[in-house]
Design a protein around this motif. Structure first.
Motif, PDB file in Angstrom:
ATOM      1  N   GLY A 183      -8.912  -2.823  -1.614  1.00 50.80           N
ATOM      2  CA  GLY A 183     -10.162  -2.079  -1.494  1.00 50.80           C
ATOM      3  C   GLY A 183     -10.556  -1.899  -0.045  1.00 50.80           C
ATOM      4  O   GLY A 183     -10.072  -2.599   0.846  1.00 50.80           O
ATOM      5  N   GLY A 184     -11.462  -0.959   0.178  1.00 49.06           N
ATOM      6  CA  GLY A 184     -11.963  -0.704   1.522  1.00 49.06           C
ATOM      7  C   GLY A 184     -11.288   0.504   2.128  1.00 49.06           C
ATOM      8  O   GLY A 184     -10.198   0.393   2.674  1.00 49.06           O
ATOM      9  N   GLY A 185     -11.906   1.680   1.993  1.00 49.12           N
ATOM     10  CA  GLY A 185     -11.342   2.893   2.580  1.00 49.12           C
ATOM     11  C   GLY A 185     -10.382   3.645   1.692  1.00 49.12           C
ATOM     12  O   GLY A 185      -9.735   4.593   2.137  1.00 49.12           O
ATOM     13  N   ILE A 186     -10.279   3.258   0.427  1.00 49.40           N
ATOM     14  CA  ILE A 186      -9.422   3.983  -0.512  1.00 49.40           C
ATOM     15  C   ILE A 186     -10.239   5.126  -1.119  1.00 49.40           C
ATOM     16  O   ILE A 186     -11.371   4.932  -1.563  1.00 49.40           O
ATOM     17  CB  ILE A 186      -8.899   3.057  -1.620  1.00 49.40           C
ATOM     18  N   THR A 187      -9.666   6.319  -1.132  1.00 52.40           N
ATOM     19  CA  THR A 187     -10.372   7.492  -1.649  1.00 52.40           C
ATOM     20  C   THR A 187      -9.679   8.029  -2.898  1.00 52.40           C
ATOM     21  O   THR A 187      -8.578   7.587  -3.260  1.00 52.40           O
ATOM     22  CB  THR A 187     -10.413   8.606  -0.596  1.00 52.40           C
ATOM     23  N   SER A 188     -10.318   9.015  -3.513  1.00 54.31           N
ATOM     24  CA  SER A 188      -9.739   9.632  -4.707  1.00 54.31           C
ATOM     25  C   SER A 188      -8.394  10.292  -4.397  1.00 54.31           C
ATOM     26  O   SER A 188      -7.532  10.413  -5.269  1.00 54.31           O
ATOM     27  CB  SER A 188     -10.710  10.667  -5.280  1.00 54.31           C
ATOM     28  N   LYS A 189      -8.197  10.697  -3.139  1.00 60.32           N
ATOM     29  CA  LYS A 189      -6.949  11.354  -2.750  1.00 60.32           C
ATOM     30  C   LYS A 189      -5.848  10.348  -2.411  1.00 60.32           C
ATOM     31  O   LYS A 189      -4.664  10.640  -2.583  1.00 60.32           O
ATOM     32  CB  LYS A 189      -7.189  12.280  -1.554  1.00 60.32           C
ATOM     33  N   THR A 190      -6.243   9.176  -1.920  1.00 58.20           N
ATOM     34  CA  THR A 190      -5.226   8.204  -1.470  1.00 58.20           C
ATOM     35  C   THR A 190      -4.920   7.122  -2.487  1.00 58.20           C
ATOM     36  O   THR A 190      -3.948   6.386  -2.334  1.00 58.20           O
ATOM     37  CB  THR A 190      -5.671   7.529  -0.154  1.00 58.20           C
ATOM     38  N   VAL A 191      -5.741   7.007  -3.549  1.00 59.16           N
ATOM     39  CA  VAL A 191      -5.604   5.858  -4.443  1.00 59.16           C
ATOM     40  C   VAL A 191      -4.247   5.821  -5.143  1.00 59.16           C
ATOM     41  O   VAL A 191      -3.607   4.765  -5.203  1.00 59.16           O
ATOM     42  CB  VAL A 191      -6.770   5.803  -5.470  1.00 59.16           C
ATOM     43  N   GLU A 192      -3.778   6.946  -5.651  1.00 56.22           N
ATOM     44  CA  GLU A 192      -2.525   6.910  -6.411  1.00 56.22           C
ATOM     45  C   GLU A 192      -1.308   6.656  -5.525  1.00 56.22           C
ATOM     46  O   GLU A 192      -0.481   5.788  -5.855  1.00 56.22           O
ATOM     47  CB  GLU A 192      -2.386   8.187  -7.244  1.00 56.22           C
TER      48      GLU A 192
END
Length: 211
Positions: A183-192
């Motif tokens: 966690g921390g700085g994870i976005t909808s674009k980078t999560v996968e």
């Protein structure tokens, strides 16, 4: 994949669930990293999320600042945890350190003693431990039955992408005995793609879904 949305109070929870959040970490005061929300907020969040079959993890933290708590603060945390449990929270999130930045074992055992039947997450206080102490903590948390550890894998001042090597070390060491929750700085674009690189199926963040 479990996308745990870090929510400040109730406001964004409906939109987050609609956007694909399938677990909520419920906090107040994210400006200081999150503190315990009010009982009213907890009850409303649980009522709404419960209808959507989305579990809620309630933050138990009496103030911002460091993670060293005196006896009175620990008593407050204990009471807040009991209130959240009685309200029906699915789980709780906490972390306690000594002034020497080691896990406060006595404080942790007090909180865990009131957490029976709940999911438990040890939060990013974990990132203040030395690497050696982190591996020791994983072993101990497994024995205590803690479900997961929320970690950025390094200082929050660095993008999580720069911490992937250490996160992978933690995940490999945990070896399925306990969940390592990045966690921390994870976005909808980078999560996968990030979860793919780490080989995990859970991630956490305030931008984990697009609102």
């Amino acid at each position: 994949m479990i996308k745990e949305f870090c929510a400040e109070n109730f406001t964004d929870i409906p939109a987050a669930i609609a956007a694909g959040a399938n677990r909520i970490e419920l906090c107040d005061n994210l400006a200081v990293g999150g503190t315990t929300p009010s009982l009213g907020v907890i009850e409303e969040a649980l009522a709404y999320a419960g209808e959507k079959h989305v579990p809620v993890m309630t933050m138990i933290r009496p103030r911002g600042g460091n993670f060293c708590y005196n006896d009175l603060e620990l008593k407050i945390m204990e009471q807040d945890l009991i209130h959240a449990k009685n309200a029906g929270t699915d789980g709780v999130v906490f972390g306690c350190l000594t002034p020497e930045k080691e896990v406060d074992e006595e404080a942790l055992e007090i909180l865990l003693g009131n957490s029976a039947g709940l999911q438990t997450t040890y939060h990013m206080a974990f990132d203040q431990l030395t690497n050696e102490k982190q591996f020791e903590a994983i072993d101990w948390f497994v024995k205590l039955g803690i479900d997961r550890i929320l970690t950025h894998g390094g200082p929050l001042s660095r993008p999580i992408e720069e911490n992937l090597a250490h996160l992978k070390e933690l995940i490999d060491y945990a070896d399925g005995r306990i969940i390592i929750l990045p966690g921390g700085g994870i976005t909808s674009k980078t999560v996968e793609p990030l979860c793919g690189k780490l080989g995990v199926s859970e991630a956490h963040g305030t931008k984990i879904v697009s609102l």
